[in-house]
Design an enzyme around this catalytic site. Sequence first.
Site, PDB file in Angstrom:
ATOM      1  N   ASP A  33       0.830  -1.207   0.000  1.00  0.00           N
ATOM      2  CA  ASP A  33       0.000   0.000   0.000  1.00  0.00           C
ATOM      3  C   ASP A  33       0.863   1.255   0.000  1.00  0.00           C
ATOM      4  O   ASP A  33       1.949   1.277   0.589  1.00  0.00           O
ATOM      5  CB  ASP A  33      -0.917  -0.015   1.229  1.00  0.00           C
ATOM      6  CG  ASP A  33      -2.007   1.031   1.142  1.00  0.00           C
ATOM      7  OD1 ASP A  33      -2.398   1.392   0.021  1.00  0.00           O
ATOM      8  OD2 ASP A  33      -2.480   1.480   2.206  1.00  0.00           O
ATOM      9  N   ASN A  81     -10.089  -2.413  -6.792  1.00  0.00           N
ATOM     10  CA  ASN A  81      -9.270  -1.616  -7.706  1.00  0.00           C
ATOM     11  C   ASN A  81      -9.904  -1.433  -9.080  1.00  0.00           C
ATOM     12  O   ASN A  81      -9.495  -0.554  -9.849  1.00  0.00           O
ATOM     13  CB  ASN A  81      -7.886  -2.257  -7.873  1.00  0.00           C
ATOM     14  CG  ASN A  81      -7.021  -2.153  -6.638  1.00  0.00           C
ATOM     15  OD1 ASN A  81      -6.108  -2.959  -6.429  1.00  0.00           O
ATOM     16  ND2 ASN A  81      -7.283  -1.171  -5.784  1.00  0.00           N
TER      17      ASN A  81
END
Length: 303
Positions: A33, A81
Amino acid sequence: MLRRLRHLVEGLYERLLLAELSETPSHVAVIQDGNRRFASERDDEATEGHRAGAHTTEQLLGWCDELDIEELTLYAFSTENFERSAAEREALFDLIAEKLREFADHDRVHAAGLQIRAIGETDRLPARVRAAIDYAEDRTADYEGKRLNVALAYGGRAELRGAAREIASDVRDGTVDPDEVDIETVESALPAGPTRDVDLIIRSGGDERTSNFLPWQANGNEAAVFFSAPYWPAFRKIDFLRGIRTYEHREETWRQSRIERARALVSVLGPDSEASRTLEAFEDPEGHRSLREGEDLVADAAD
């Protein structure tokens, strides 16, 4: 001068961390991340952050090889995503396809006997990514020692929901007795994924959540979790080693709690009981890991 001094200090700290470690996990799962925030703080496009993060991932493969970690799972593209902009998605797909092919041809991968597998709803991915997955899996299919799982179009809840639906269908058809549904039933209904329970989850970028990542494989094994502040492109080997140290401390705490419980049982049940044999096994530093991976013998001894 300052950069050189910092590099020297980090090198010394890295050696200290390595010297302190006595046990490494078999399976590490990583949530990479912070790529976009890394790029934003440098006034770069998100694509540049993802590419910088891919370089860290290459380094991670080397660190895992050095520590002889048997399985690594990377959260590369989640089902969420797909909600990103079309331009960012397409750039990510290009990068993923490129890196899968690079990894599949990398000398380190073949020297380590690393099998590459994709997990997730890969049928949702563009053809070029699916072709790269096929290439990487075919190139490493004969390896059996170590494993790299790349989670693509992956969502833990969707995985569990699919398994629940399959079991419900089998119950409805009469092929499964609902009273006999157990852990093995659920695991057999899950799609092909990691070969081991997760020992350690690492997340970079500062957020303290596991984001629907391998919920069955990690929570069922009570995986250790390490949250690291640096964004993924800035993640260093010392951050990785800190994560390993977190796992090691978790294992030691687990073993000590079982020893204390076993000692209490021995005082009640006597030295000739199953609890006494369980205590001996937990006090053996060579044997406690196999107990960690198996049944809770302390609970068995209490029954």
